[in-house]
Design a protein around this motif. Sequence first.
Motif, PDB file in Angstrom:
ATOM      1  N   LEU A  36      -5.273   7.067 -16.008  1.00  0.00           N
ATOM      2  CA  LEU A  36      -5.354   7.197 -14.537  1.00  0.00           C
ATOM      3  C   LEU A  36      -3.632   7.233 -14.040  1.00  0.00           C
ATOM      4  CD1 LEU A  36      -7.998   4.533 -13.990  1.00  0.00           C
ATOM      5  CD2 LEU A  36      -8.349   6.964 -13.672  1.00  0.00           C
ATOM      6  N   PRO A  37      -3.018   8.322 -14.063  1.00  0.00           N
ATOM      7  CA  PRO A  37      -1.564   8.266 -13.969  1.00  0.00           C
ATOM      8  C   PRO A  37      -1.471   7.388 -12.556  1.00  0.00           C
ATOM      9  CG  PRO A  37      -2.356  10.416 -14.588  1.00  0.00           C
ATOM     10  CD  PRO A  37      -3.677   9.691 -14.314  1.00  0.00           C
ATOM     11  N   GLY A  38      -0.192   6.732 -12.647  1.00  0.00           N
ATOM     12  CA  GLY A  38       0.160   5.919 -11.638  1.00  0.00           C
ATOM     13  C   GLY A  38      -0.565   4.686 -11.323  1.00  0.00           C
ATOM     14  N   TRP A  39      -1.863   4.513 -11.573  1.00  0.00           N
ATOM     15  CA  TRP A  39      -2.563   3.113 -11.082  1.00  0.00           C
ATOM     16  C   TRP A  39      -2.357   2.469 -12.333  1.00  0.00           C
ATOM     17  CZ3 TRP A  39      -6.031   0.402 -13.825  1.00  0.00           C
ATOM     18  CH2 TRP A  39      -6.604  -0.480 -13.270  1.00  0.00           C
ATOM     19  N   GLY A  40      -2.340   2.978 -13.459  1.00  0.00           N
ATOM     20  CA  GLY A  40      -2.483   1.957 -14.941  1.00  0.00           C
ATOM     21  C   GLY A  40      -1.132   1.360 -14.604  1.00  0.00           C
ATOM     22  N   GLU A  41       0.051   2.180 -14.493  1.00  0.00           N
ATOM     23  CA  GLU A  41       1.351   1.686 -14.245  1.00  0.00           C
ATOM     24  C   GLU A  41       1.420   0.582 -13.304  1.00  0.00           C
ATOM     25  OE1 GLU A  41       1.831   5.632 -16.282  1.00  0.00           O
ATOM     26  OE2 GLU A  41       0.479   4.429 -14.443  1.00  0.00           O
ATOM     27  N   ARG A  42       0.784   0.697 -12.271  1.00  0.00           N
ATOM     28  CA  ARG A  42       0.999  -0.163 -10.896  1.00  0.00           C
ATOM     29  C   ARG A  42       0.070  -1.741 -11.388  1.00  0.00           C
ATOM     30  NH1 ARG A  42      -1.872   1.548  -6.570  1.00  0.00           N
ATOM     31  NH2 ARG A  42      -2.533   3.508  -7.531  1.00  0.00           N
ATOM     32  N   TYR A  43      -0.966  -1.344 -11.934  1.00  0.00           N
ATOM     33  CA  TYR A  43      -1.732  -2.477 -12.482  1.00  0.00           C
ATOM     34  C   TYR A  43      -0.982  -3.457 -13.382  1.00  0.00           C
ATOM     35  CZ  TYR A  43      -5.473  -5.408 -14.397  1.00  0.00           C
ATOM     36  OH  TYR A  43      -6.253  -6.646 -14.575  1.00  0.00           O
ATOM     37  N   ASP A  44      -0.275  -2.348 -14.517  1.00  0.00           N
ATOM     38  CA  ASP A  44       0.196  -3.491 -15.702  1.00  0.00           C
ATOM     39  C   ASP A  44       1.248  -4.010 -15.242  1.00  0.00           C
ATOM     40  OD1 ASP A  44      -1.868  -2.509 -17.339  1.00  0.00           O
ATOM     41  OD2 ASP A  44      -0.242  -0.574 -18.108  1.00  0.00           O
ATOM     42  N   ALA A  45       2.066  -3.321 -13.927  1.00  0.00           N
ATOM     43  CA  ALA A  45       3.207  -4.159 -13.436  1.00  0.00           C
ATOM     44  C   ALA A  45       2.955  -5.310 -12.312  1.00  0.00           C
ATOM     45  CB  ALA A  45       4.228  -3.116 -12.713  1.00  0.00           C
ATOM     46  N   ARG A  47       1.206  -4.658  -9.358  1.00  0.00           N
ATOM     47  CA  ARG A  47       1.175  -4.436  -8.139  1.00  0.00           C
ATOM     48  C   ARG A  47      -0.331  -4.036  -7.530  1.00  0.00           C
ATOM     49  NH1 ARG A  47       5.581  -1.629  -9.961  1.00  0.00           N
ATOM     50  NH2 ARG A  47       4.794   0.386  -9.918  1.00  0.00           N
ATOM     51  N   ILE A  48      -1.074  -4.362  -8.372  1.00  0.00           N
ATOM     52  CA  ILE A  48      -2.697  -4.434  -8.107  1.00  0.00           C
ATOM     53  C   ILE A  48      -3.361  -5.421  -8.495  1.00  0.00           C
ATOM     54  CG2 ILE A  48      -4.887  -2.989  -8.382  1.00  0.00           C
ATOM     55  CD1 ILE A  48      -3.261  -0.281  -9.074  1.00  0.00           C
ATOM     56  N   PRO A  49      -4.115  -6.079  -7.472  1.00  0.00           N
ATOM     57  CA  PRO A  49      -4.827  -7.667  -7.924  1.00  0.00           C
ATOM     58  C   PRO A  49      -5.571  -7.370  -9.343  1.00  0.00           C
ATOM     59  CG  PRO A  49      -5.200  -6.949  -5.615  1.00  0.00           C
ATOM     60  CD  PRO A  49      -4.589  -5.651  -6.123  1.00  0.00           C
ATOM     61  N   LYS A  50      -5.631  -8.475  -9.971  1.00  0.00           N
ATOM     62  CA  LYS A  50      -6.241  -8.662 -11.172  1.00  0.00           C
ATOM     63  C   LYS A  50      -7.586  -8.387 -11.158  1.00  0.00           C
ATOM     64  CE  LYS A  50      -2.438  -9.050 -13.557  1.00  0.00           C
ATOM     65  NZ  LYS A  50      -1.940  -7.948 -14.583  1.00  0.00           N
ATOM     66  N   ASP A  51      -8.326  -8.592 -10.113  1.00  0.00           N
ATOM     67  CA  ASP A  51      -9.842  -8.389 -10.063  1.00  0.00           C
ATOM     68  C   ASP A  51     -10.377  -7.028  -9.893  1.00  0.00           C
ATOM     69  OD1 ASP A  51      -9.138  -8.172  -7.245  1.00  0.00           O
ATOM     70  OD2 ASP A  51     -10.904  -8.947  -6.605  1.00  0.00           O
ATOM     71  N   ARG A  61     -16.859  -6.060  -4.139  1.00  0.00           N
ATOM     72  CA  ARG A  61     -16.136  -5.779  -2.807  1.00  0.00           C
ATOM     73  C   ARG A  61     -15.801  -4.381  -2.719  1.00  0.00           C
ATOM     74  NH1 ARG A  61     -10.668  -5.433  -3.134  1.00  0.00           N
ATOM     75  NH2 ARG A  61      -9.508  -6.249  -5.004  1.00  0.00           N
ATOM     76  N   ARG A  62     -15.277  -3.765  -1.582  1.00  0.00           N
ATOM     77  CA  ARG A  62     -14.796  -2.621  -1.315  1.00  0.00           C
ATOM     78  C   ARG A  62     -13.191  -2.581  -1.468  1.00  0.00           C
ATOM     79  NH1 ARG A  62     -18.533   0.816   1.398  1.00  0.00           N
ATOM     80  NH2 ARG A  62     -16.997   2.481   2.020  1.00  0.00           N
ATOM     81  N   LEU A  63     -12.650  -1.591  -2.117  1.00  0.00           N
ATOM     82  CA  LEU A  63     -11.398  -1.506  -2.524  1.00  0.00           C
ATOM     83  C   LEU A  63     -10.241  -1.191  -1.455  1.00  0.00           C
ATOM     84  CD1 LEU A  63     -11.319  -0.166  -6.155  1.00  0.00           C
ATOM     85  CD2 LEU A  63     -11.263  -2.550  -5.495  1.00  0.00           C
ATOM     86  N   GLU A  64      -9.353  -1.527  -1.235  1.00  0.00           N
ATOM     87  CA  GLU A  64      -8.319  -1.021  -0.442  1.00  0.00           C
ATOM     88  C   GLU A  64      -7.921   0.219  -1.151  1.00  0.00           C
ATOM     89  OE1 GLU A  64      -7.554  -2.162   2.389  1.00  0.00           O
ATOM     90  OE2 GLU A  64      -8.874  -4.194   2.236  1.00  0.00           O
ATOM     91  N   LEU A  65      -7.235   1.229  -0.086  1.00  0.00           N
ATOM     92  CA  LEU A  65      -6.852   2.387  -0.709  1.00  0.00           C
ATOM     93  C   LEU A  65      -5.666   2.395  -1.593  1.00  0.00           C
ATOM     94  CD1 LEU A  65      -6.877   4.714   2.569  1.00  0.00           C
ATOM     95  CD2 LEU A  65      -8.576   4.477   0.579  1.00  0.00           C
ATOM     96  N   SER A  66      -5.052   1.414  -1.627  1.00  0.00           N
ATOM     97  CA  SER A  66      -3.772   1.113  -2.379  1.00  0.00           C
ATOM     98  C   SER A  66      -4.307   0.513  -3.648  1.00  0.00           C
ATOM     99  CB  SER A  66      -2.710   0.027  -1.890  1.00  0.00           C
ATOM    100  OG  SER A  66      -3.361  -1.186  -1.572  1.00  0.00           O
TER     101      SER A  66
END
Length: 222
Positions: A36-45, A47-51, A61-66
């Motif tokens: 998942l290019p981009g998403w994995g880097e943001r999560y590992d850094a 910048r995406i909630p751990k849940d 829950r429904r996810l935010e677009l980000s």
Amino acid sequence: MARHIFDLKHIFRREIQMAYVCYYPATGRYLKGFDLPGWGERYDAGRIPKDVPSVFHTGQRRLELSEAPEKVLLKKQAASLPDIFSARSGVRIISERVRQILEAFDPGVHQILPIEAFYRDGSKPDTAYFFLNVTKHLDTVIDEASSVKMAFQIVGEKSRDQMELDPPTARNLVIRKDRAAEHNLWREKRYPYLPLLMSDEMHAEFKAQKIKAYHFWRAEER
């Protein structure tokens, strides 16, 4: 006499309504090599909630677009991709055909977001793909009629609020027809590890359109 018995069996089968459990086979065809290019880097850094990975698995829950993945890299080209397959952390990806069916049966119910699918050489599959987040939760399972048990919590105690199949390979599940009525695709509130459930009508449409996706087994409705 034989014809009379056949007719009675036919009527009996029609009176026993069936929902379907969407069993997800753990095989390479459905668990495609991916990233998942981009998403994995943001999560590992951070910048995406751990849940968010748990949301992929449980749809609480429904996810935010980000928070949602925007791209999926398919590592191996295939002559025919499944209409539903899994990516990192349980991300469920569906084809345009599946999106149309879901929107026809459950308009606006599920969170369906476009996702750009492509191969390493930059080429793309012939169909559009989407991220699917099923957030509809129902409490339909009749515990005493099904092969289930209370699940252990992290603290080591059993909880009736958390249930599971017993054994995990059991195919005996009975659900309340009145609670499932007018719903076509859902998760069970008290069964976090149970696959999605699907109505007869939606299953019939999947079959009619020869959707290459889940394996199904029947759950009786009472």
